[in-house]
Write a protein that holds these residues in place. Structure first.
Motif, PDB file in Angstrom:
ATOM      1  N   UNK A  50       0.844  -1.187   0.000  1.00  0.00           N
ATOM      2  CA  UNK A  50       0.000   0.000   0.000  1.00  0.00           C
ATOM      3  C   UNK A  50       0.881   1.239   0.000  1.00  0.00           C
ATOM      4  N   UNK A  51       0.583   2.159  -0.910  1.00  0.00           N
ATOM      5  CA  UNK A  51       1.372   3.386  -1.014  1.00  0.00           C
ATOM      6  C   UNK A  51       1.529   4.040   0.357  1.00  0.00           C
ATOM      7  N   UNK A  52       2.643   4.782   0.532  1.00  0.00           N
ATOM      8  CA  UNK A  52       2.998   5.316   1.846  1.00  0.00           C
ATOM      9  C   UNK A  52       3.010   6.848   1.836  1.00  0.00           C
ATOM     10  N   UNK A  53       2.188   7.438   0.973  1.00  0.00           N
ATOM     11  CA  UNK A  53       2.066   8.894   0.899  1.00  0.00           C
ATOM     12  C   UNK A  53       3.441   9.556   0.749  1.00  0.00           C
ATOM     13  N   UNK A  54       4.181   9.080  -0.240  1.00  0.00           N
ATOM     14  CA  UNK A  54       5.499   9.658  -0.507  1.00  0.00           C
ATOM     15  C   UNK A  54       5.344  11.062  -1.080  1.00  0.00           C
ATOM     16  N   UNK A  80       0.453  -4.086  -5.957  1.00  0.00           N
ATOM     17  CA  UNK A  80       0.565  -2.798  -5.285  1.00  0.00           C
ATOM     18  C   UNK A  80      -0.682  -1.954  -5.485  1.00  0.00           C
ATOM     19  N   UNK A  81      -1.054  -1.243  -4.427  1.00  0.00           N
ATOM     20  CA  UNK A  81      -2.028  -0.156  -4.501  1.00  0.00           C
ATOM     21  C   UNK A  81      -1.198   1.118  -4.505  1.00  0.00           C
ATOM     22  N   UNK A  82      -1.295   1.896  -5.571  1.00  0.00           N
ATOM     23  CA  UNK A  82      -0.376   3.019  -5.760  1.00  0.00           C
ATOM     24  C   UNK A  82      -1.038   4.351  -5.438  1.00  0.00           C
ATOM     25  N   UNK A 139      -8.881   2.851  -2.753  1.00  0.00           N
ATOM     26  CA  UNK A 139      -8.970   2.755  -1.302  1.00  0.00           C
ATOM     27  C   UNK A 139      -9.396   4.080  -0.698  1.00  0.00           C
ATOM     28  N   UNK A 140     -10.313   3.990   0.260  1.00  0.00           N
ATOM     29  CA  UNK A 140     -10.833   5.148   0.964  1.00  0.00           C
ATOM     30  C   UNK A 140     -10.256   5.167   2.374  1.00  0.00           C
ATOM     31  N   UNK A 141      -9.353   6.099   2.627  1.00  0.00           N
ATOM     32  CA  UNK A 141      -8.752   6.227   3.956  1.00  0.00           C
ATOM     33  C   UNK A 141      -9.262   7.537   4.556  1.00  0.00           C
TER      34      UNK A 141
END
Length: 278
Positions: A50-54, A80-82, A139-141
C-alpha cells in the motif's frame, strides 16, 4: 494462510516521506526483509503493498521500487495499490500508464490529510469515475466523520470498486461509537464498497486493549458488509503502534473464533484473491 492487503514499506534512502517528520515512532526504515520474517511465521503467504504517501514527485518511483522488490523470488509482495492525485488534470494520463501494468491493483489518495473539499471537486470526481471499467480499485482512507464524503464518491462512481480502509478508522481508544457505527452501516449499503479489517490495534490504547476491546468494531463491520465483502490487512508498520504484526494476527484469529472455516477463509485470503486477481 493469509493474504495481507495492506503492507507499507519505508526506505528513506530511496524515497521521500514528508509526513514522517510528524510521526517519530515510524520515522525509520521498515524493510521487506524485516516484515517477511515475522509475516511467514504468522502464516502470511502473500501481500499487497500500500502506497505510503510519498512526496508527490516520488509517486511513480515508489511503484518502480516496490515492483523491483517483488521481482525477487523470495518476495511476499504480489501487487501494489499506488498513490494518485485525482484532483490533477494529469490523472487520466497516469491512469493509462497504470492500466498497462498488471502489477498495479488499485489506487489510494489519503483523504484525511487534505481538506474535505478536495474529494468534492469536479475534476477529482470526474477522474474517479474514469477508473470504472479498469479493474482497478480505489482505497478510501478517511476518519469516521468523513465517511459521508466516501459515500458520495461511491454513489457518483458506481462502476468503481472502493475499499474502506481500517474498518473506517474507529476511535477505539476513545470508545467512540458515533458517528462511526451509523456511517459504516450506511456505506456498507453500497455494493461497490468492500471493507478492510486492517491494523485497528493502532487505534486502541496500546497498554490496555484486548480482543474484547476490538470485537465490537470488527463484528459491526463484518455484520454490515457480510463475509463476501471483507478482506484482511496488517497495516504494518503502523500496527506496531498497537502491539505489532504477530499480535494483530493472533488477535484476528481470536476474533474469528466460532466462525466457520469458509467464513475465515473468505476474510483472510479468498476474497482478496478474487477482488484483485492475485
Amino acid at each position: 494462510m493469509i493474504v495481507d492487503t495492506h503492507l507499507h514499506l519505508i526506505d528513506r534512502r530511496a524515497l521521500r516521506y514528508p509526513w514522517l517528520t510528524g510521526a517519530p515512532a515510524l520515522n525509520r526504515d521498515f524493510s521487506h526483509a524485516d516484515y517477511a520474517v515475522e509475516a511467514r511465521r504468522a502464516g502470511i503467504e502473500t501481500a499487497m503493498h500500500m502506497e505510503v504517501d510519498v512526496d508527490p514527485a516520488d509517486i511513480e518511483a515508489e511503484t518502480a521500487y516496490v515492483k523491483a522488490l517483488a521481482s525477487d523470488r523470495e518476495s511476499l509482495v504480489s501487487g501494489a495499490i499506488v498513490s494518485c492525485r485525482p484532483e490533477l488534470a494529469s490523472f487520466p494520463a497516469y491512469l493509462e500508464r497504470v492500466r498497462a501494468d498488471p502489477f498495479v491493483k488499485g489506487f489510494r489518495r489519503v483523504l484525511h490529510v487534505v481538506p474535505d473539499d478536495v474529494s468534492e471537486g469536479a475534476l477529482f470526481r470526474e477522474n474517479i469515475r474514469k477508473i470504472g471499467g479498469s479493474g482497478l480499485t480505489f482505497d478510501l482512507c478517511v476518519q469516521p466523520h468523513q465517511i459521508p464524503k466516501a459515500i458520495a464518491l461511491a454513489d457518483l462512481a458506481p462502476d468503481v470498486r472502493f475499499v474502506l480502509d481500517h474498518c473506517g478508522v474507529p476511535d477505539i481508544r476513545g470508545k467512540a461509537d458515533h458517528p462511526w457505527r451509523a456511517h459504516v452501516a450506511e456505506i456498507a449499503r453500497r455494493p461497490n464498497v468492500i471493507a478492510k479489517i486492517s491494523g485497528i490495534v493502532a487505534y486502541a490504547d496500546p497498554s490496555s486493549w484486548t480482543v474484547a476491546t476490538l470485537r465490537p468494531y470488527v463484528e459491526h463491520v463484518i455484520a454490515s458488509f457480510g463475509w463476501d465483502r471483507v478482506v484482511w490487512g496488517s497495516d504494518w508498520p503502523v500496527c506496531t503502534l498497537g502491539g505489532g504484526l504477530s499480535t494483530w494476527v493472533a488477535a484476528t484469529h481470536a476474533l474469528l473464533e466460532g466462525c466457520s472455516e469458509d467464513e475465515r477463509s473468505r476474510l483472510l485470503s479468498a476474497n482478496a484473491r478474487r477482488f484483485w486477481n492475485l
